[in-house]
Design a protein around this motif. Sequence first.
Motif, short mmCIF file in Angstrom:
data_model
loop_
_atom_site.label_atom_id
_atom_site.label_comp_id
_atom_site.label_asym_id
_atom_site.label_seq_id
_atom_site.Cartn_x
_atom_site.Cartn_y
_atom_site.Cartn_z
N ALA A 10 3.12 -18.51 8.69
CA ALA A 10 2.98 -17.09 9.02
C ALA A 10 3.46 -16.22 7.86
N ALA A 11 4.53 -16.62 7.19
CA ALA A 11 5.02 -15.86 6.04
C ALA A 11 3.99 -15.83 4.92
N ILE A 12 3.36 -16.98 4.68
CA ILE A 12 2.35 -17.07 3.63
C ILE A 12 1.16 -16.17 3.97
N LEU A 13 0.68 -16.24 5.21
CA LEU A 13 -0.47 -15.42 5.61
C LEU A 13 -0.14 -13.94 5.62
N THR A 14 1.07 -13.60 6.04
CA THR A 14 1.48 -12.19 6.07
C THR A 14 1.59 -11.65 4.65
N SER A 15 2.16 -12.43 3.76
CA SER A 15 2.27 -12.03 2.36
C SER A 15 0.87 -11.84 1.75
N LEU A 16 -0.03 -12.76 2.06
CA LEU A 16 -1.40 -12.65 1.56
C LEU A 16 -2.06 -11.37 2.07
N GLY A 17 -1.86 -11.07 3.35
CA GLY A 17 -2.40 -9.83 3.90
C GLY A 17 -1.85 -8.62 3.16
N GLY A 18 -0.57 -8.67 2.83
CA GLY A 18 0.05 -7.59 2.05
C GLY A 18 -0.59 -7.44 0.69
N GLN A 19 -0.88 -8.58 0.04
CA GLN A 19 -1.54 -8.55 -1.27
C GLN A 19 -2.90 -7.89 -1.20
N VAL A 20 -3.67 -8.25 -0.18
CA VAL A 20 -5.02 -7.69 -0.03
C VAL A 20 -4.93 -6.18 0.19
N LEU A 21 -3.99 -5.75 1.01
CA LEU A 21 -3.84 -4.32 1.26
C LEU A 21 -3.37 -3.57 0.01
N LEU A 22 -2.47 -4.18 -0.76
CA LEU A 22 -2.02 -3.53 -2.00
C LEU A 22 -3.17 -3.40 -2.99
#
Length: 111
Positions: A10-22
Amino acid sequence: MTLHWLMLAAAILTSLGGQVLLKSGAVAEGGFVSQLFRPQTILGLGLYGGAALLYIVALRKIPMSVALPCTAASYVVAVLVGHFAFGEALGAQKIAAIALISAGVVVLATA
């Protein structure tokens, strides 16, 4: 799969989502200050904070020497998202890098 491994995923996927939004906030018109206040940027930073909290839970039982390299799985997905969502180049060198990262993550996760 234990709760801690689920938290790491979940941490990996959440971080990835953050990257895409940034990235999404970064490619819009305007300067740096306007980028900081875009909804995508604010939400992306929030996801990073959430990812850190999930990662902390994962570290309670997963050795850091295994957990941190597993986060490299997000690099693989980030390259693919960059290519398909943002039109970034995907050549032979990047494909080779994805293969090496993937192999390393599998070896460490099973160690």
